[in-house]
Design a protein around this motif. Structure first.
Motif, mmCIF file in Angstrom:
data_model
loop_
_atom_site.group_PDB
_atom_site.id
_atom_site.type_symbol
_atom_site.label_atom_id
_atom_site.label_comp_id
_atom_site.label_asym_id
_atom_site.label_seq_id
_atom_site.Cartn_x
_atom_site.Cartn_y
_atom_site.Cartn_z
ATOM 1 N N ALA A 143 -3.959 -6.275 26.798
ATOM 2 C CA ALA A 143 -5.211 -6.756 27.380
ATOM 3 C C ALA A 143 -6.334 -5.852 26.898
ATOM 4 C CB ALA A 143 -5.124 -6.735 28.909
ATOM 5 N N GLN A 144 -7.500 -6.447 26.705
ATOM 6 C CA GLN A 144 -8.661 -5.724 26.173
ATOM 7 C C GLN A 144 -9.862 -5.929 27.081
ATOM 8 O OE1 GLN A 144 -8.242 -3.838 23.609
ATOM 9 N NE2 GLN A 144 -6.201 -4.639 23.096
ATOM 10 N N PRO A 145 -10.767 -4.941 27.151
ATOM 11 C CA PRO A 145 -11.986 -5.115 27.940
ATOM 12 C C PRO A 145 -12.762 -6.348 27.482
ATOM 13 C CG PRO A 145 -11.810 -2.854 27.133
ATOM 14 C CD PRO A 145 -10.702 -3.623 26.484
ATOM 15 N N GLY A 146 -13.310 -7.075 28.444
ATOM 16 C CA GLY A 146 -14.102 -8.249 28.102
ATOM 17 C C GLY A 146 -13.280 -9.451 27.699
ATOM 18 N N ARG A 147 -11.970 -9.358 27.917
ATOM 19 C CA ARG A 147 -11.111 -10.477 27.548
ATOM 20 C C ARG A 147 -10.139 -10.805 28.687
ATOM 21 N NH1 ARG A 147 -11.109 -11.549 22.038
ATOM 22 N NH2 ARG A 147 -8.908 -12.048 21.864
ATOM 23 N N VAL A 148 -9.756 -12.073 28.724
ATOM 24 C CA VAL A 148 -8.802 -12.536 29.730
ATOM 25 C C VAL A 148 -7.485 -12.868 29.042
ATOM 26 C CG1 VAL A 148 -8.278 -14.305 31.453
ATOM 27 C CG2 VAL A 148 -10.630 -13.493 31.191
ATOM 28 N N THR A 149 -6.439 -12.146 29.417
ATOM 29 C CA THR A 149 -5.090 -12.421 28.926
ATOM 30 C C THR A 149 -4.386 -13.277 29.967
ATOM 31 O OG1 THR A 149 -4.981 -10.305 27.763
ATOM 32 C CG2 THR A 149 -2.870 -11.364 28.289
ATOM 33 N N CYS A 150 -4.010 -14.505 29.596
ATOM 34 C CA CYS A 150 -3.338 -15.391 30.555
ATOM 35 C C CYS A 150 -1.830 -15.308 30.372
ATOM 36 C CB CYS A 150 -3.764 -16.840 30.342
ATOM 37 S SG CYS A 150 -5.483 -17.120 30.748
ATOM 38 N N VAL A 151 -1.127 -15.173 31.485
ATOM 39 C CA VAL A 151 0.335 -15.222 31.478
ATOM 40 C C VAL A 151 0.742 -16.466 32.256
ATOM 41 C CG1 VAL A 151 2.465 -14.056 32.161
ATOM 42 C CG2 VAL A 151 0.506 -12.714 31.348
ATOM 43 N N LEU A 152 1.406 -17.372 31.577
ATOM 44 C CA LEU A 152 1.728 -18.679 32.147
ATOM 45 C C LEU A 152 3.230 -18.849 32.255
ATOM 46 C CD1 LEU A 152 -0.732 -20.382 29.681
ATOM 47 C CD2 LEU A 152 -1.124 -20.216 32.134
ATOM 48 N N GLY A 153 3.640 -19.802 33.070
ATOM 49 C CA GLY A 153 5.072 -20.091 33.168
ATOM 50 C C GLY A 153 5.409 -20.650 34.536
ATOM 51 N N ARG A 154 6.518 -21.361 34.569
ATOM 52 C CA ARG A 154 6.942 -22.020 35.811
ATOM 53 C C ARG A 154 7.375 -21.006 36.868
ATOM 54 N NH1 ARG A 154 11.736 -24.195 34.282
ATOM 55 N NH2 ARG A 154 11.488 -22.836 32.501
ATOM 56 N N ASN A 155 7.805 -21.526 38.018
ATOM 57 C CA ASN A 155 8.298 -20.674 39.100
ATOM 58 C C ASN A 155 9.511 -19.877 38.637
ATOM 59 O OD1 ASN A 155 7.472 -23.413 41.067
ATOM 60 N ND2 ASN A 155 6.581 -21.430 41.437
ATOM 61 N N GLY A 156 9.518 -18.617 39.000
ATOM 62 C CA GLY A 156 10.710 -17.809 38.802
ATOM 63 C C GLY A 156 10.951 -17.281 37.390
ATOM 64 N N VAL A 157 9.941 -17.391 36.506
ATOM 65 C CA VAL A 157 10.169 -16.934 35.126
ATOM 66 C C VAL A 157 9.911 -15.441 34.947
ATOM 67 C CG1 VAL A 157 9.723 -19.194 34.101
ATOM 68 C CG2 VAL A 157 7.833 -17.559 34.362
ATOM 69 N N GLY A 158 9.287 -14.804 35.976
ATOM 70 C CA GLY A 158 9.103 -13.349 35.875
ATOM 71 C C GLY A 158 7.646 -12.894 35.852
ATOM 72 N N LYS A 159 6.718 -13.789 36.160
ATOM 73 C CA LYS A 159 5.291 -13.428 36.079
ATOM 74 C C LYS A 159 4.934 -12.319 37.074
ATOM 75 C CE LYS A 159 3.952 -17.666 37.098
ATOM 76 N NZ LYS A 159 5.302 -18.199 37.416
ATOM 77 N N THR A 160 5.351 -12.508 38.316
ATOM 78 C CA THR A 160 5.052 -11.486 39.335
ATOM 79 C C THR A 160 5.790 -10.192 39.022
ATOM 80 O OG1 THR A 160 4.607 -13.142 41.022
ATOM 81 C CG2 THR A 160 5.207 -10.961 41.813
ATOM 82 N N SER A 161 7.015 -10.311 38.521
ATOM 83 C CA SER A 161 7.767 -9.102 38.152
ATOM 84 C C SER A 161 7.008 -8.298 37.097
ATOM 85 C CB SER A 161 9.143 -9.490 37.615
ATOM 86 O OG SER A 161 9.856 -10.219 38.587
ATOM 87 N N LEU A 162 6.382 -9.002 36.169
ATOM 88 C CA LEU A 162 5.595 -8.321 35.136
ATOM 89 C C LEU A 162 4.435 -7.553 35.776
ATOM 90 C CD1 LEU A 162 4.698 -7.728 32.239
ATOM 91 C CD2 LEU A 162 3.627 -9.999 32.177
ATOM 92 N N LEU A 163 3.719 -8.192 36.687
ATOM 93 C CA LEU A 163 2.589 -7.494 37.326
ATOM 94 C C LEU A 163 3.073 -6.328 38.181
ATOM 95 C CD1 LEU A 163 0.052 -10.323 38.249
ATOM 96 C CD2 LEU A 163 0.326 -9.051 36.124
ATOM 97 N N ARG A 164 4.211 -6.519 38.859
ATOM 98 C CA ARG A 164 4.782 -5.401 39.640
ATOM 99 C C ARG A 164 5.095 -4.214 38.740
ATOM 100 N NH1 ARG A 164 9.052 -8.827 42.534
ATOM 101 N NH2 ARG A 164 7.802 -9.728 44.188
ATOM 102 N N ALA A 165 5.597 -4.525 37.551
ATOM 103 C CA ALA A 165 5.888 -3.444 36.604
ATOM 104 C C ALA A 165 4.591 -2.751 36.181
ATOM 105 C CB ALA A 165 6.611 -4.001 35.378
ATOM 106 N N LEU A 166 3.518 -3.535 36.010
ATOM 107 C CA LEU A 166 2.261 -2.944 35.536
ATOM 108 C C LEU A 166 1.614 -2.048 36.592
ATOM 109 C CD1 LEU A 166 0.600 -5.925 33.618
ATOM 110 C CD2 LEU A 166 2.074 -4.094 32.767
ATOM 111 N N VAL A 167 1.715 -2.457 37.870
ATOM 112 C CA VAL A 167 1.100 -1.627 38.914
ATOM 113 C C VAL A 167 2.041 -0.524 39.390
ATOM 114 C CG1 VAL A 167 -0.488 -3.404 39.724
ATOM 115 C CG2 VAL A 167 1.738 -3.191 40.812
#
Ligand SMILES: Nc1ncnc2c1ncn2[C@@H]1O[C@H](COP(=O)(O)OP(=O)(O)OP(=O)(O)O)[C@@H](O)[C@H]1O
Ligand SMILES: [Mg+2]
Length: 231
Positions: free
Chosen positions: A24-48
């Motif tokens: 991710a870069q300043p001034g830009r929006v990185t979108c993470v897409l995907g159906r239920n249960g593919v790991g999107k929240t897990s990714l954010l948990r890892a980042l925080v």
């Protein structure tokens, strides 16, 4: 500014992230897409830093933050708007916003004007209990709370989930305002593809814990993203 390299995350024996790399870069929006249960929240948990990763690295603002604790990452400027909002129901709107002060030095503890210009409803409801707000108002509060710490990186987990169209528009306007400030990097996790495509600069589609398709705005083919999400 954020570089995530080849991260793996396990819940016990179950692997939730498989070699995920995004940036991710300043001034830009990185979108993470995907159906239920593919790991999107897990990714954010890892980042925080809410959940440890087994391998891989997370570099933020030139430093390796992989083994830092959540409050240390917040102090460095990583802000998070969790899925489901996680408002404190018994605290007032103002008290909820003030919880965002935690990573700040005492002299920096003020609520930025932006919060109220983006979400005027919060100003008019400062004394109301968080739990008495509508879902859409709670989502605005959750975003406002994350902005209180003046993040350099803002992570949003499905901010449109269960929200009515007029408030989705307000949230979209807020994200695009923050992007246009130019100094905040935004990672937007979404399943609402039209919303993500309006705001996104780069796109990653996840499936079963891995990024299986990615593109940037120049190469954006919404039909292809939709197909990848449905596979
Ligand atoms: N604390 C946990 N313990 C065990 N398994 C978990 C835990 N949290 C999530 N999982 C599993 O990990 C996988 C990924 O979950 P995750 O919440 O990251 O998905 P998601 O893409 O955010 O889904 P959604 O769109 O429904 O929010 C799922 O199979 C889920 O059941
Ligand atoms: Mg999720």
């Amino acid at each position: 500014m954020l570089e995530v390299k080849d991260i793996n995350l396990y819940y016990g024996a179950a692997q939730a992230l498989r070699g995920v790399s995004i940036n991710a870069q300043p001034g830009r929006v990185t979108c993470v897409l995907g159906r239920n249960g593919v790991g999107k929240t897990s990714l954010l948990r890892a980042l925080v830093g809410q959940y440890p990763i087994a391998s891989g690295s997370i570099t933020f603002d030139g430093a390796d933050v992989t083994s830092l604790r959540p409050y240390e990452r917040a102090r460095r400027g990583i802000g998070f708007v969790p899925q489901g909002r996680e408002i404190f129901p018994l605290l007032t709107v103002e008290e909820n916003l003030r919880t965002g002060f935690a990573p700040l030095k005492r002299e920096d503890r003020s609520i930025p004007d932006d919060v109220f210009s983006l979400f005027p409803v919060l100003q008019s409801m400062l004394g109301r209990r968080g739990g008495d707000l509508s879902g859409g108002q709670q989502q605005q509060l959750a975003i406002g709370r994350a902005l209180v710490m003046r993040p350099k990186l803002l992570l949003l987990d499905e901010p449109t989930e269960g929200i009515q169209p007029s408030i989705i528009k307000d949230i979209g306007r807020a994200i695009s305002y923050l992007r246009n400030l130019g100094d905040i990097a935004i990672v937007l996790v979404e399943q609402y593809l039209d919303f993500a495509c309006e705001l996104g600069d780069t796109f990653a589609v996840m499936d079963r814990g891995a990024v299986k398709y990615s593109c940037d705005r120049a190469g954006l083919d919404q039909a292809e993203i939709s197909r990848q999400m449905a596979l």
